[in-house]
Design a protein around this motif. Sequence first.
Motif, PDB file in Angstrom:
ATOM      1  N   CYS A   1       0.688  -1.407  -0.056  1.00 57.22           N
ATOM      2  CA  CYS A   1       0.080   0.101   0.016  1.00 57.22           C
ATOM      3  C   CYS A   1       0.958   0.901   0.085  1.00 57.22           C
ATOM      4  O   CYS A   1       2.119   1.196   0.168  1.00 57.22           O
ATOM      5  N   SER A   2       0.256   2.363  -0.366  1.00 53.96           N
ATOM      6  CA  SER A   2       0.853   3.804  -0.355  1.00 53.96           C
ATOM      7  C   SER A   2       0.279   4.407   1.031  1.00 53.96           C
ATOM      8  O   SER A   2      -1.199   4.391   1.332  1.00 53.96           O
ATOM      9  N   ILE A   3       0.866   5.292   1.763  1.00 56.78           N
ATOM     10  CA  ILE A   3       0.407   5.794   2.741  1.00 56.78           C
ATOM     11  C   ILE A   3       0.926   7.432   2.697  1.00 56.78           C
ATOM     12  O   ILE A   3       2.239   7.565   2.526  1.00 56.78           O
TER      13      ILE A   3
ATOM     14  N   SER B   1       5.156  10.163  -0.052  1.00 55.26           N
ATOM     15  CA  SER B   1       4.376   8.839   0.529  1.00 55.26           C
ATOM     16  C   SER B   1       5.160   7.655   0.787  1.00 55.26           C
ATOM     17  O   SER B   1       6.440   7.414   0.442  1.00 55.26           O
ATOM     18  N   TYR B   2       4.891   7.046   1.822  1.00 57.74           N
ATOM     19  CA  TYR B   2       5.483   5.777   2.258  1.00 57.74           C
ATOM     20  C   TYR B   2       5.038   4.448   1.378  1.00 57.74           C
ATOM     21  O   TYR B   2       3.707   4.701   1.107  1.00 57.74           O
ATOM     22  N   ILE B   3       5.569   3.571   1.255  1.00 60.64           N
ATOM     23  CA  ILE B   3       5.210   2.337   0.669  1.00 60.64           C
ATOM     24  C   ILE B   3       5.471   1.400   1.735  1.00 60.64           C
ATOM     25  O   ILE B   3       6.593   0.999   2.252  1.00 60.64           O
ATOM     26  N   LEU B   4       4.382   0.494   1.899  1.00 62.01           N
ATOM     27  CA  LEU B   4       4.333  -0.435   2.922  1.00 62.01           C
ATOM     28  C   LEU B   4       3.802  -1.629   2.670  1.00 62.01           C
ATOM     29  O   LEU B   4       2.885  -1.856   1.755  1.00 62.01           O
ATOM     30  N   GLY B   5       4.563  -2.898   2.523  1.00 58.19           N
ATOM     31  CA  GLY B   5       4.113  -3.805   2.037  1.00 58.19           C
ATOM     32  C   GLY B   5       4.306  -5.012   3.184  1.00 58.19           C
ATOM     33  O   GLY B   5       5.059  -5.072   3.906  1.00 58.19           O
TER      34      GLY B   5
END
Length: 507
Positions: A282-284, A331-335
């Motif tokens: 996701c992106s945050i 943005s942060y990328i969280l996976g």
Amino acid sequence: MTMDSSLLLPVPNRLEPFWLQERDVQLKSARTTVDIPSTCDVVIIGSGLTGAMAAWNVYQELEDCQKRANVVMLEADEVCGSATARNGGHCKPLTFIGYRAEASKHGAEIANQLLRFEAGALEMYAKLVEEEDIDCDMHVTRAFDICFTAEGSDSAKKDWDARMAAYPDCMRDSDVRRVDDKQTLESLTGVQGGLWGASYPAGHLWPYKLAASLIRKCIAKGMNLQTYTPATHLFASPAGWTIETPRGNINTKSVVIATNAYTSSILPEFKTKILPVRGSACSITPAPSHSAGAVPGPLRYTYGLRFGTGEVDYMIPRQGRGRIPGRGDQSYILGGAKGCFLSNLDEWYNNKRDNEEMPGVREYFEGYMAKYFAKWDGNENGNVDRVWSGVLGYSADLLPYVGEVPDRPGVFICAGFTGHGMPRIPGCTAAVSKLVSAFVIDSAITPSVQSQFEASLPKPYWMTKDRLVSKQNLIKSAMGQLVDEEVINARGKEEHLNTVCKDLRDL
């Protein structure tokens, strides 16, 4: 030509990832020529980062030899729309975690070589981006691995100690630093609840933009790109090899398979060697608390958060867009979120449905930042913007297959990156391109070229007959699900039975 519906190809209407919001609209559905060429010297199947870097390296090798070649790139879908557009953009090498396991399988020297190989990728990316002036948000920083369980912390410390004892110079050269104190760890990282951690150089970039830029440069050198043209069958012919597509056939001297999860669609012998494994990311948007001028302010590192076997999340705080960090979207990328679905094999194992969200992952991501990052003050949805799925190519022995395919002279593979492609692809594509260019020039791989290939690549990556015929499949056990037969045999069936009995008593 009617296409076989059973072929392993991308599904339609895939979820839209963060990385595709700035598509190269001219490349997306590009076909350099109206018809596909009937003949060429090299066909590269796949337009992701592996295919793009392989093409680039083949051209570089041929130019060094003052040779030319006709190169065609086939893509089953839009340009670079699969794993490269759905990952984290995280060049984070393994620097010590897993060292003991690899040493037990391959010996200490090769285990160390595997880690050094990954560590070299960051400089390869930086050099390429700088020399070719590629705008892909490349940023060099440090990564933190953070362990959240006592068992995981103890295992990581043992890996650290083992590699430090055996190769202290390599550990120092890699600038790997451990943090034993929990309070210091939280102060450095902004992550709460971690028990032990270590940091080392890492980087991140916009992977789609890097791949698209390299493809454009290869087209300028003469490459013919054909999108929405799946390779459906490969067979030997007088020209060398013939590739069938729904739009006609191509006769070629050599082939590069850069299809990762979809490899068995063109090489059936890899059906049990590389399997599609579904993941999620996701992106945050940063919360006010983690924006410039606030306390605690912007996050400074990238992260690997380790919760258990197979349950590792990654998080990349992007540093802006363009060549100057700090400007534009950050943005942060969280996976990861594997704990939501690992126990349900059908949701991830041998699954290519990146047109669907995985169950539970949105809720997991929405609660993530407040749970693990101190003083986060995001909104009720955790500032999550997009959630998407991606299909990773997991190899049966968890390492990529690189080299000439057994019994298929002139067919080369670079695939099976097992969700860890970013720190492996630069070195792997450089190595396989030596073989491809040599075959184009001499119609064979000379002993000298084979030696160069082997010297540039860890031995466990080499594409060998033994690896191809092996019955080993470690994917499920690596994810903490089921115990593969080889794992049982390795530790002894009696010990395994005792463990199972104990587990049943504990229920």
